[in-house]
Design an enzyme around this catalytic site. Structure first.
Site, mmCIF file in Angstrom:
data_model
loop_
_atom_site.group_PDB
_atom_site.id
_atom_site.type_symbol
_atom_site.label_atom_id
_atom_site.label_comp_id
_atom_site.label_asym_id
_atom_site.label_seq_id
_atom_site.Cartn_x
_atom_site.Cartn_y
_atom_site.Cartn_z
ATOM 1 N N PHE A 98 0.797 -1.231 0.000
ATOM 2 C CA PHE A 98 0.000 0.000 0.000
ATOM 3 C C PHE A 98 0.823 1.271 0.000
ATOM 4 C CE2 PHE A 98 -2.621 -3.265 1.858
ATOM 5 C CZ PHE A 98 -3.692 -3.213 0.993
ATOM 6 N N ASP A 217 -5.330 -10.572 7.849
ATOM 7 C CA ASP A 217 -4.063 -10.450 7.124
ATOM 8 C C ASP A 217 -2.908 -10.763 8.059
ATOM 9 O OD1 ASP A 217 -2.655 -10.091 4.811
ATOM 10 O OD2 ASP A 217 -2.564 -7.906 4.952
HETATM 11 N N1 LIG Z 1 5.184 1.124 13.197
HETATM 12 C C1 LIG Z 1 6.274 0.729 12.547
HETATM 13 N N2 LIG Z 1 7.485 0.834 13.127
HETATM 14 C C2 LIG Z 1 8.606 0.414 12.476
HETATM 15 N N3 LIG Z 1 8.609 -0.122 11.245
HETATM 16 C C3 LIG Z 1 7.430 -0.248 10.605
HETATM 17 C C4 LIG Z 1 6.202 0.163 11.221
HETATM 18 N N4 LIG Z 1 5.196 -0.094 10.350
HETATM 19 C C5 LIG Z 1 5.764 -0.650 9.272
HETATM 20 N N5 LIG Z 1 7.109 -0.740 9.404
HETATM 21 C C6 LIG Z 1 8.087 -1.284 8.431
HETATM 22 O O1 LIG Z 1 7.609 -1.040 7.130
HETATM 23 C C7 LIG Z 1 7.484 -2.277 6.415
HETATM 24 C C8 LIG Z 1 6.322 -2.160 5.452
HETATM 25 O O2 LIG Z 1 5.112 -2.221 6.161
HETATM 26 P P1 LIG Z 1 3.723 -2.365 5.431
HETATM 27 O O3 LIG Z 1 2.727 -2.703 6.477
HETATM 28 O O4 LIG Z 1 3.467 -1.154 4.621
HETATM 29 O O5 LIG Z 1 3.899 -3.535 4.399
HETATM 30 P P2 LIG Z 1 4.036 -5.093 4.577
HETATM 31 O O6 LIG Z 1 3.370 -5.502 5.855
HETATM 32 O O7 LIG Z 1 5.483 -5.447 4.423
HETATM 33 O O8 LIG Z 1 3.252 -5.660 3.348
HETATM 34 P P3 LIG Z 1 1.683 -5.597 3.102
HETATM 35 O O9 LIG Z 1 1.426 -4.381 2.330
HETATM 36 O O10 LIG Z 1 1.404 -6.815 2.336
HETATM 37 O O11 LIG Z 1 1.014 -5.564 4.454
HETATM 38 C C9 LIG Z 1 7.307 -3.339 7.507
HETATM 39 O O12 LIG Z 1 7.669 -4.612 7.083
HETATM 40 C C10 LIG Z 1 8.225 -2.794 8.601
HETATM 41 O O13 LIG Z 1 9.535 -3.195 8.343
#
Ligand SMILES: Nc1ncnc2c1ncn2[C@@H]1O[C@H](COP(=O)(O)OP(=O)(O)OP(=O)(O)O)[C@@H](O)[C@H]1O
Ligand SMILES: [Mg+2]
Length: 403
Positions: A98, A217
Site C-alpha cells: 500500500f 491479514d
Molecule cells: N510502526 C512501525 N514501526 C517500524 N517499522 C514499521 C512500522 N510499520 C511498518 N514498518 C516497516 O515497514 C514495512 C512495510 O510495512 P507495510 O505494512 O506497509 O507492508 P508489509 O506488511 O510489508 O506488506 P503488506 O502491504 O502486504 O502488508 C514493515 O515490514 C516494517 O519493516
C-alpha cells in the site's frame, strides 16, 4: 441502527516525489471494475462499521475523528513532510503493498501534550477506492482498539487525495525481517516463543471483543517488534467485524496474502475468526522452520510451507528434521514438538478442528519454562560415558545428562 451508504471521501492516487509506488507482495485483490461488481452482488457483504460512517459528501477528517477516533491526532501533510524530512530515502523503514513507511519524530511542539517519540508514517498509495477503504478501516479499528499487542495509531492525515497514518515506531521492525532477511542474528527459541505468545494475545483480544474482529491479514510482515521483542499487530486495512447473531461467518471478497489465507476462505469467501487461526498456524510453522509460507525459489513440492511441513509435525524425531537450521539445535525438544502439534491443529483444513486463539495462548504460555535444549549432547550409552569419564578422571555424577 440504520445502515447508511458509505461514500469514499476521495478516490485518488498518492505519489511520493512524483513516483507512483508499486505493490510488492502477491495479494488476492480484485482490480477496480471487478471490485465494484462484487460489492453490488454480495448482499451479505458488510463494510467495516460502514453503518457508522457519516453519510455526507462534506465528510471531513475532523468529522471522522469525532465519529470514530477521538483520541487520534489529525496531522496536515506539511507537518508529516516536516517530521520525515520530506519522506526522504534515508528515513524509509520499508515498503508494502500500500505504499512506503517512513520514520519521523514528534513532540509537543507539534501538538500540545504529544509525547516526544519516534513514529512511523505510512504513506498510502490510494489507487482508487480500495486504498481509501483500507486507510479508513485502519483509522476506525486502531482508533478504537487499544491493547499491548496492537500497534498504537497516533494519528492520521486526510488531505486532498493524500492518505497517511502515523503509528508508534517499533524499533525492531517486522518479524519477517528477522526471520527471512539476514539483517541480524537468528532469533533465539525463547524469543520466537515470546513473539508467538504476544501475537496470539493480540489475535485473542480481537476475537474476544464484544463485536469480534477478524484480522484477515495475519503474517510475519504484520507482526512488529518492540525493543524487548514484544509483538504487536499492525495493518488493520483488511480487518472486518465478525459474524453476529445466528450467522456463522461473514461472506466477503477474498483478500489476504497467498500462503497465509485459510483454504475454505479462499474457496468460498466465508470468513470466520478461525480463518485467522489458520494464518496464525502458518506463522508458527515459519517460526519453527525459518521457511516462508510460500517460496517459489524452492523445488515444487516444498514451495507451500503447510503442504511440505504437515507430514513432519507428528513425531519428535520428524519435527527435529524441519527445525530452522539457524537455531543451531538451541531449542526445547518438548517445546518444538508441542508448537508443531499446535501449528498442525491451527492449519487443519476443517475449521472447527482449529483451536480458538485463547486456547492457543494458554498452550504457548505453558511451554515457556521448558529448558530441554536439543543442542545439548544427547545422553550417550552408559558404558561409553563411564569409559570417557574414567579417561577424564572426573566423577560420574558431573556427566549425567539431564533432559
Ligand atoms: N510502526 C512501525 N514501526 C517500524 N517499522 C514499521 C512500522 N510499520 C511498518 N514498518 C516497516 O515497514 C514495512 C512495510 O510495512 P507495510 O505494512 O506497509 O507492508 P508489509 O506488511 O510489508 O506488506 P503488506 O502491504 O502486504 O502488508 C514493515 O515490514 C516494517 O519493516
Ligand atoms: Mg503490513
Amino acid at each position: 441502527m440504520t445502515t447508511k451508504t458509505w461514500r469514499p471521501l476521495t478516490a485518488g492516487c498518492c505519489r511520493v516525489h512524483d513516483q507512483v509506488i508499486a505493490g510488492k507482495l502477491p495479494r488476492f485483490r480484485p482490480n477496480r471494475p471487478e471490485f465494484s461488481k462484487k460489492i453490488a452482488q454480495l448482499s451479505s457483504f458488510r463494510r467495516l462499521s460502514a453503518s457508522d460512517v457519516p453519510d455526507s459528501p462534506s465528510t471531513t477528517s475532523e468529522a471522522l475523528t469525532h465519529a470514530f477516533a477521538p483520541g487520534l491526532h489529525v496531522f496536515s501533510l506539511g507537518e508529516l513532510r516536516a517530521i520525515t524530512q520530506n519522506f526522504c530515502g534515508g528515513f524509509l523503514l520499508g515498503e508494502g503493498g500500500f505504499g512506503t513507511v517512513h520514520k519521523g519524530y514528534v513532540d509537543d511542539r507539534l501538538r500540545p501534550g504529544l509525547k516526544a517519540q519516534a513514529v512511523a508514517v505510512k504513506l498510502l498509495d490510494v489507487e482508487g477506492l480500495q486504498g481509501h477503504r483500507e486507510w479508513l478501516a485502519e483509522v476506525i479499528f486502531l482508533g478504537k482498539l487499544r491493547h499491548p499487542h496492537l500497534v498504537k495509531l497516533i494519528g492520521y492525515c486526510c488531505e486532498d487525495k493524500e492518505r497517511l497514518l502515523v503509528y508508534e515506531f517499533m524499533p525492531r521492525g517486522s518479524l519477517e525481517n528477522h526471520l527471512f532477511k539476514r539483517i541480524s542474528n537468528s532469533l533465539a527459541w525463547g524469543i520466537r516463543l515470546k513473539i508467538a505468545i504476544g501475537a496470539a494475545k493480540g489475535l485473542a483480544f480481537l476475537h474476544g471483543a464484544e463485536k469480534p474482529v477478524i484480522y484477515r491479514d495475519f503474517k510475519t510482515s504484520n507482526v512488529l517488534l518492540d525493543s524487548d521483542f514484544t509483538a504487536k499487530l499492525s495493518d488493520f486495512g483488511l480487518a472486518k467485524v465478525g459474524p453476529e447473531g445466528e450467522d456463522t461467518h461473514v461472506t466477503t471478497r477474498v483478500m489476504g496474502t497467498q500462503g497465509y489465507a485459510a483454504p475454505e476462505y479462499v474457496m468460498t469467501g466465508h470468513l470466520t475468526t478461525r480463518s485467522d487461526v489458520y494464518s496464525f498456524g502458518v506463522v508458527l510453522l515459519e517460526l519453527l522452520t525459518g521457511r516462508r509460507s510460500m517460496d517459489k525459489s524452492r523445488p515444487k513440492r516444498e514451495q507451500n510451507l503447510v503442504d511440505w511441513a504437515t507430514p513432519y509435525l507428528t513425531t519428535t524425531r520428524r519435527v527435529r528434521m524441519i527445525m530452522d537450521p539457524r537455531l543451531e539445535g538451541q531449542f526445547s525438544v518438548k517445546g518444538s514438538r508441542a508448537v508443531a502439534a499446535l501449528a498442525s491443529q491451527c492449519v487443519n483444513p476443517k475449521l472447527k478442528a482449529r483451536p480458538p486463539m485463547h486456547v492457543v495462548v494458554e498452550v504457548l504460555e505453558g511451554l515457556q519454562h521448558l529448558r530441554d535444549m536439543a543442542g545439548n549432547a544427547p545422553p550417550a550409552p552408559l558404558t561409553q560415558t563411564y569409559r570417557t569419564q574414567r579417561a577424564a578422571r572426573k566423577p560420574f555424577s558431573e556427566h549425567v545428562h539431564k533432559v
